[in-house]
Design a protein around this motif. Structure first.
Motif, mmCIF file in Angstrom:
data_model
loop_
_atom_site.group_PDB
_atom_site.id
_atom_site.type_symbol
_atom_site.label_atom_id
_atom_site.label_comp_id
_atom_site.label_asym_id
_atom_site.label_seq_id
_atom_site.Cartn_x
_atom_site.Cartn_y
_atom_site.Cartn_z
ATOM 1 N N LEU A 64 -82.728 56.563 -19.248
ATOM 2 C CA LEU A 64 -83.642 55.553 -18.723
ATOM 3 C C LEU A 64 -85.085 55.868 -19.113
ATOM 4 O O LEU A 64 -85.852 54.980 -19.511
ATOM 5 C CB LEU A 64 -83.516 55.497 -17.198
ATOM 6 C CG LEU A 64 -84.364 54.451 -16.461
ATOM 7 C CD1 LEU A 64 -83.859 53.054 -16.791
ATOM 8 C CD2 LEU A 64 -84.328 54.682 -14.961
ATOM 9 N N GLN A 65 -85.448 57.127 -19.030
ATOM 10 C CA GLN A 65 -86.804 57.542 -19.415
ATOM 11 C C GLN A 65 -87.060 57.295 -20.894
ATOM 12 O O GLN A 65 -88.157 56.895 -21.290
ATOM 13 C CB GLN A 65 -87.006 59.017 -19.070
ATOM 14 C CG GLN A 65 -87.064 59.301 -17.582
ATOM 15 C CD GLN A 65 -86.846 60.761 -17.244
ATOM 16 O OE1 GLN A 65 -87.065 61.642 -18.074
ATOM 17 N NE2 GLN A 65 -86.395 61.032 -16.039
ATOM 18 N N SER A 66 -86.048 57.533 -21.712
ATOM 19 C CA SER A 66 -86.182 57.265 -23.144
ATOM 20 C C SER A 66 -86.425 55.781 -23.394
ATOM 21 O O SER A 66 -87.283 55.405 -24.207
ATOM 22 C CB SER A 66 -84.920 57.730 -23.879
ATOM 23 O OG SER A 66 -84.992 57.430 -25.255
ATOM 24 N N ASN A 67 -85.689 54.930 -22.677
ATOM 25 C CA ASN A 67 -85.859 53.480 -22.836
ATOM 26 C C ASN A 67 -87.267 53.046 -22.424
ATOM 27 O O ASN A 67 -87.905 52.227 -23.106
ATOM 28 C CB ASN A 67 -84.828 52.730 -21.996
ATOM 29 C CG ASN A 67 -83.417 52.878 -22.525
ATOM 30 O OD1 ASN A 67 -83.214 53.331 -23.649
ATOM 31 N ND2 ASN A 67 -82.441 52.532 -21.723
ATOM 32 N N MET A 68 -87.737 53.576 -21.304
ATOM 33 C CA MET A 68 -89.067 53.188 -20.836
ATOM 34 C C MET A 68 -90.156 53.706 -21.773
ATOM 35 O O MET A 68 -91.184 53.048 -21.980
ATOM 36 C CB MET A 68 -89.285 53.690 -19.403
ATOM 37 C CG MET A 68 -88.507 52.899 -18.360
ATOM 38 S SD MET A 68 -88.992 53.270 -16.656
ATOM 39 C CE MET A 68 -88.264 54.895 -16.446
ATOM 40 N N SER A 69 -89.948 54.880 -22.345
ATOM 41 C CA SER A 69 -90.920 55.411 -23.303
ATOM 42 C C SER A 69 -90.998 54.522 -24.541
ATOM 43 O O SER A 69 -92.092 54.259 -25.067
ATOM 44 C CB SER A 69 -90.533 56.838 -23.705
ATOM 45 O OG SER A 69 -90.628 57.727 -22.609
ATOM 46 N N GLU A 70 -89.842 54.043 -25.005
ATOM 47 C CA GLU A 70 -89.830 53.149 -26.159
ATOM 48 C C GLU A 70 -90.505 51.823 -25.813
ATOM 49 O O GLU A 70 -91.214 51.237 -26.642
ATOM 50 C CB GLU A 70 -88.387 52.894 -26.617
ATOM 51 C CG GLU A 70 -87.712 54.102 -27.247
ATOM 52 C CD GLU A 70 -88.423 54.563 -28.506
ATOM 53 O OE1 GLU A 70 -88.967 53.721 -29.241
ATOM 54 O OE2 GLU A 70 -88.441 55.776 -28.753
ATOM 55 N N LEU A 228 -94.936 50.216 -16.124
ATOM 56 C CA LEU A 228 -93.934 51.036 -16.809
ATOM 57 C C LEU A 228 -94.240 52.523 -16.663
ATOM 58 O O LEU A 228 -93.338 53.353 -16.455
ATOM 59 C CB LEU A 228 -93.881 50.666 -18.291
ATOM 60 C CG LEU A 228 -92.752 49.748 -18.744
ATOM 61 C CD1 LEU A 228 -92.852 49.473 -20.232
ATOM 62 C CD2 LEU A 228 -91.391 50.326 -18.405
ATOM 63 N N LYS A 229 -95.520 52.871 -16.774
ATOM 64 C CA LYS A 229 -95.914 54.275 -16.666
ATOM 65 C C LYS A 229 -95.605 54.812 -15.275
ATOM 66 O O LYS A 229 -95.120 55.948 -15.129
ATOM 67 C CB LYS A 229 -97.410 54.414 -16.954
ATOM 68 C CG LYS A 229 -97.917 55.856 -16.983
ATOM 69 C CD LYS A 229 -97.264 56.653 -18.100
ATOM 70 C CE LYS A 229 -97.964 57.977 -18.323
ATOM 71 N NZ LYS A 229 -97.949 58.852 -17.139
ATOM 72 N N HIS A 234 -92.125 58.107 -11.904
ATOM 73 C CA HIS A 234 -91.209 58.218 -10.758
ATOM 74 C C HIS A 234 -89.848 58.747 -11.199
ATOM 75 O O HIS A 234 -89.252 59.604 -10.536
ATOM 76 C CB HIS A 234 -91.051 56.859 -10.090
ATOM 77 C CG HIS A 234 -90.058 56.846 -8.964
ATOM 78 N ND1 HIS A 234 -90.297 57.447 -7.748
ATOM 79 C CD2 HIS A 234 -88.792 56.333 -8.890
ATOM 80 C CE1 HIS A 234 -89.245 57.290 -6.959
ATOM 81 N NE2 HIS A 234 -88.319 56.627 -7.635
ATOM 82 N N SER A 235 -89.365 58.242 -12.331
ATOM 83 C CA SER A 235 -88.072 58.701 -12.842
ATOM 84 C C SER A 235 -88.120 60.184 -13.205
ATOM 85 O O SER A 235 -87.171 60.939 -12.929
ATOM 86 C CB SER A 235 -87.674 57.876 -14.070
ATOM 87 O OG SER A 235 -86.446 58.314 -14.610
ATOM 88 N N ARG A 236 -89.222 60.610 -13.818
ATOM 89 C CA ARG A 236 -89.360 62.024 -14.173
ATOM 90 C C ARG A 236 -89.424 62.902 -12.933
ATOM 91 O O ARG A 236 -88.871 64.010 -12.903
ATOM 92 C CB ARG A 236 -90.612 62.212 -15.027
ATOM 93 C CG ARG A 236 -90.454 61.693 -16.460
ATOM 94 C CD ARG A 236 -91.767 61.706 -17.213
ATOM 95 N NE ARG A 236 -91.586 61.333 -18.617
ATOM 96 C CZ ARG A 236 -92.561 61.048 -19.449
ATOM 97 N NH1 ARG A 236 -93.840 61.080 -19.026
ATOM 98 N NH2 ARG A 236 -92.309 60.724 -20.702
ATOM 99 N N GLN A 237 -90.105 62.420 -11.883
ATOM 100 C CA GLN A 237 -90.179 63.182 -10.641
ATOM 101 C C GLN A 237 -88.807 63.272 -9.987
ATOM 102 O O GLN A 237 -88.436 64.308 -9.437
ATOM 103 C CB GLN A 237 -91.178 62.518 -9.682
ATOM 104 C CG GLN A 237 -91.420 63.297 -8.397
ATOM 105 C CD GLN A 237 -91.977 64.678 -8.648
ATOM 106 O OE1 GLN A 237 -92.909 64.850 -9.435
ATOM 107 N NE2 GLN A 237 -91.407 65.688 -8.007
ATOM 108 N N THR A 238 -88.046 62.186 -10.079
ATOM 109 C CA THR A 238 -86.676 62.189 -9.546
ATOM 110 C C THR A 238 -85.823 63.216 -10.276
ATOM 111 O O THR A 238 -85.058 63.964 -9.661
ATOM 112 C CB THR A 238 -86.049 60.788 -9.689
ATOM 113 O OG1 THR A 238 -86.811 59.842 -8.934
ATOM 114 C CG2 THR A 238 -84.612 60.787 -9.173
ATOM 115 N N THR A 239 -85.949 63.246 -11.600
ATOM 116 C CA THR A 239 -85.199 64.225 -12.394
ATOM 117 C C THR A 239 -85.588 65.650 -12.016
ATOM 118 O O THR A 239 -84.724 66.526 -11.870
ATOM 119 C CB THR A 239 -85.465 64.006 -13.894
ATOM 120 O OG1 THR A 239 -85.052 62.693 -14.262
ATOM 121 C CG2 THR A 239 -84.709 65.023 -14.736
ATOM 122 N N LEU A 240 -86.885 65.889 -11.842
ATOM 123 C CA LEU A 240 -87.357 67.216 -11.464
ATOM 124 C C LEU A 240 -86.813 67.624 -10.104
ATOM 125 O O LEU A 240 -86.389 68.775 -9.910
ATOM 126 C CB LEU A 240 -88.893 67.233 -11.451
ATOM 127 C CG LEU A 240 -89.560 68.568 -11.097
ATOM 128 C CD1 LEU A 240 -89.150 69.650 -12.089
ATOM 129 C CD2 LEU A 240 -91.072 68.416 -11.071
#
Length: 291
Positions: A64-70, A228-229, A234-240
């Motif tokens: 999901l993070q990869s998709n949002m980065s793209e 998006l940012k 938020h997704s990165r914090q969830t992963t952490l």
């Protein structure tokens, strides 16, 4: 005569204790070597199930993070295109003002007109630009909606990436002479039939209005980038958070396991010495009986 070990209760008890100690020592060595206290599910089946779920969720969050980065890169490219449009419009406005100078000769006017139409072609190129095969600006015939998912747990949390269709806007049609439907860089050339009279458009005020339209598109683009940012953060914090929770469940406490390993080594050495002494004591008793 040697007294059978299986009839020597002291030796039997020591052997059982040493076997249990050896298993415990083996488990400690395995945990230290692997770095995980769940090297086999039998250590804690419930915890192993939670860790597996965390890992699966982590893979989904990573995708999901990869998709949002793209998607952010796409919006960034679109933002660059809008900035270029703004620069071209500013220069066009300047040219229109210069064309209004009565002291300019026909040659000067022709030079300004040539640059003006070159800028029209550059604007068309920006409108036709793509990102990985996708149009930065919507054109007639585009069927794929650019939708990006913002949450791994909520499938309805999505955002449509804006692709404004310039070829359907009155001002852009007047400036660029779009053909409908717009499919490419058609309709613009240096031939007199395709030249646009800047003064007929409304002069500098026309370009001020067009610049305002670009500013609004930039604002919408920036808003989407911001959304998006935030979703990406938020997704990165969830992963952490999941990685930390997984670590607390799975990662071995090296200090504790080393202490346990040292303890089992001492017990193994003590047990071995005790078995030797028990066997010697038994043989001494037998010698008293002449056996």
């Amino acid at each position: 005569m040697i007294y059978p070990a299986n009839l020597n209760l002291a030796i039997t008890a020591a052997a059982r204790a040493m076997s249990a100690t050896a298993d415990s020592r083996k488990s400690s060595v395995s945990k230290i070597a692997s770095g995980s206290k769940l090297e086999t599910p039998r250590n804690d089946a419930g915890a192993a199930n939670i860790v597996m779920k965390f890992k699966s969720d982590g893979v989904v969050e990573g995708a999901l993070q990869s998709n949002m980065s793209e998607a952010l890169s796409y919006l960034g490219a679109q933002s660059d295109g809008l900035k270029q449009l703004g620069k071209y419009l500013d220069r066009m406005s300047e040219l229109v003002t210069q064309m209004g100078d009565p002291t300019k000769t026909e040659t000067d006017q022709s030079t300004y007109m040539g640059e003006f139409n070159q800028l029209r072609e550059e604007i068309l190129k920006v409108h036709g630009a793509q990102f990985n095969g996708l149009d930065l600006f919507y054109k007639q015939g585009d069927s794929k909606a650019l939708k990006v998912q913002l949450s791994a747990t909520n499938s309805s949390a999505t955002m449509d990436l804006k692709q404004t269709d310039l070829s359907q806007q009155t001002g852009w049609i007047a400036l660029l002479g779009f053909a409908a439907p717009y499919t490419g860089l058609e309709g613009i050339s240096d031939t007199p039939a395709n030249l646009v009279d800047p003064n007929a458009l409304g002069g500098a005020s026309f370009f001020e209005g067009m610049t305002q339209e670009v500013a609004q598109l930039m604002s919408a683009n920036g808003s989407q980038q911001s959304q998006l940012k935030l979703a990406l953060d938020h997704s990165r914090q969830t992963t952490l958070s999941m990685e930390r929770a997984q670590g607390r469940i799975e990662d071995v406490d090296v200090a504790t396991e080393l202490t346990h390993l040292t303890r089992t080594n001492i017990l193994m050495q003590s047990g071995s010495a005790m078995m030797t002494q028990a066997n010697v004591a038994a043989q001494s008793v037998l010698k008293l009986y002449g056996l």
